[in-house]
Design a protein around this motif. Structure first.
Motif, PDB file in Angstrom:
ATOM      1  N   ARG A 118     -11.681  -1.292   4.241  1.00  0.00           N
ATOM      2  CA  ARG A 118     -10.280  -0.886   4.221  1.00  0.00           C
ATOM      3  C   ARG A 118      -9.358  -2.081   4.455  1.00  0.00           C
ATOM      4  NH1 ARG A 118     -10.795   3.187   7.545  1.00  0.00           N
ATOM      5  NH2 ARG A 118      -9.951   2.028   9.267  1.00  0.00           N
ATOM      6  N   LYS A 119      -9.748  -2.899   5.419  1.00  0.00           N
ATOM      7  CA  LYS A 119      -8.943  -4.089   5.719  1.00  0.00           C
ATOM      8  C   LYS A 119      -8.834  -4.988   4.504  1.00  0.00           C
ATOM      9  CE  LYS A 119      -9.068  -4.847  10.651  1.00  0.00           C
ATOM     10  NZ  LYS A 119     -10.122  -5.184  11.595  1.00  0.00           N
ATOM     11  N   ARG A 121      -9.101  -4.122   1.433  1.00  0.00           N
ATOM     12  CA  ARG A 121      -8.319  -3.465   0.397  1.00  0.00           C
ATOM     13  C   ARG A 121      -6.831  -3.575   0.689  1.00  0.00           C
ATOM     14  NH1 ARG A 121     -10.137   2.235   0.188  1.00  0.00           N
ATOM     15  NH2 ARG A 121     -12.258   1.543  -0.097  1.00  0.00           N
ATOM     16  N   GLU A 122      -6.487  -3.553   2.001  1.00  0.00           N
ATOM     17  CA  GLU A 122      -5.072  -3.543   2.353  1.00  0.00           C
ATOM     18  C   GLU A 122      -4.427  -4.924   2.265  1.00  0.00           C
ATOM     19  OE1 GLU A 122      -5.133  -1.548   6.084  1.00  0.00           O
ATOM     20  OE2 GLU A 122      -5.368   0.401   5.121  1.00  0.00           O
ATOM     21  N   LYS A 123      -5.265  -5.952   2.243  1.00  0.00           N
ATOM     22  CA  LYS A 123      -4.716  -7.311   2.136  1.00  0.00           C
ATOM     23  C   LYS A 123      -3.980  -7.449   0.810  1.00  0.00           C
ATOM     24  CE  LYS A 123      -8.021 -10.220   4.146  1.00  0.00           C
ATOM     25  NZ  LYS A 123      -9.177 -10.996   3.714  1.00  0.00           N
TER      26      LYS A 123
END
Ligand SMILES: [Zn+2]
Length: 187
Positions: A118-119, A121-123
């Motif tokens: 998730r991290k 992907r959020e970058k």
């Protein structure tokens, strides 16, 4: 060339039907398909929240975890977890029917956790623009190529934050962005 309207066809992401877009950013052919897309998004978010909750409730020191917990922590499907167990890549103990417990460290060694995915992907991806003239169209070239008038092009450049650069009497906009905007999903 004023007055020539823009005709863009796109494939509906839900039903696959090709439709004439009314708004440049519409992805679905109808209100019905938009609704389905919206529901799918909500369902996915609900599922994500549920799995996050399960993952957060597993004590960090626990050496063996259930299949359900593994699914929540590692963001994989049950079948994939079972496959890893069967292949012997992940150690497991069987505490009875439906009570298989698998080794967490083995899983960590093999898979990134859902949190990590998730991290990543959020970058936000840094977007690199080339505003060199050879990588750009002038506004009038865009008008010619896509048969739209310059005020429409300008409106889209502003709306979609497309960078532009003025050299002398010409304003340049990146070919890639313009092509993506007007050509995307056109058949
Ligand atoms: Zn559709």
């Amino acid at each position: 060339m004023p007055g020539i309207s823009l005709e863009i066809r796109r494939k509906c992401k839900i039903c696959g039907k090709v439709f004439l877009v009314k708004k440049l950013d519409s992805q679905y052919c109808s209100a019905k398909c938009s609704k389905i897309a919206y529901k799918r998004k909500c369902d996915a978010e609900k599922k994500e929240t549920r799995l996050q909750k399960i993952a957060s409730q597993v004590p960090k020191i626990r050496e063996y975890i259930s299949i359900k917990e593994a699914v929540a922590i590692f963001g994989v499907e049950r079948d994939s977890v079972y496959r890893l167990v069967r292949s012997g890549k992940v150690n497991s103990v069987n505490l009875g029917k439906r009570l298989i417990r698998i080794n967490r460290k083995d899983m960590v060694a093999l898979l990134p956790t859902r949190k990590k995915i998730r991290k990543e992907r959020e970058k936000p991806l840094p977007k690199l623009y080339s505003l060199e003239p050879e990588d750009c169209y002038t506004i009038s070239e865009v008008c010619k190529k896509y048969l739209i008038n310059d005020s429409t092009v300008w409106a889209h450049v502003r709306k979609y934050s497309i960078p532009s650069r003025q050299i002398g009497n010409y304003v340049y906009v990146p070919k890639e962005d313009i092509d993506n905007l007007y050509k995307s999903d056109i058949l």
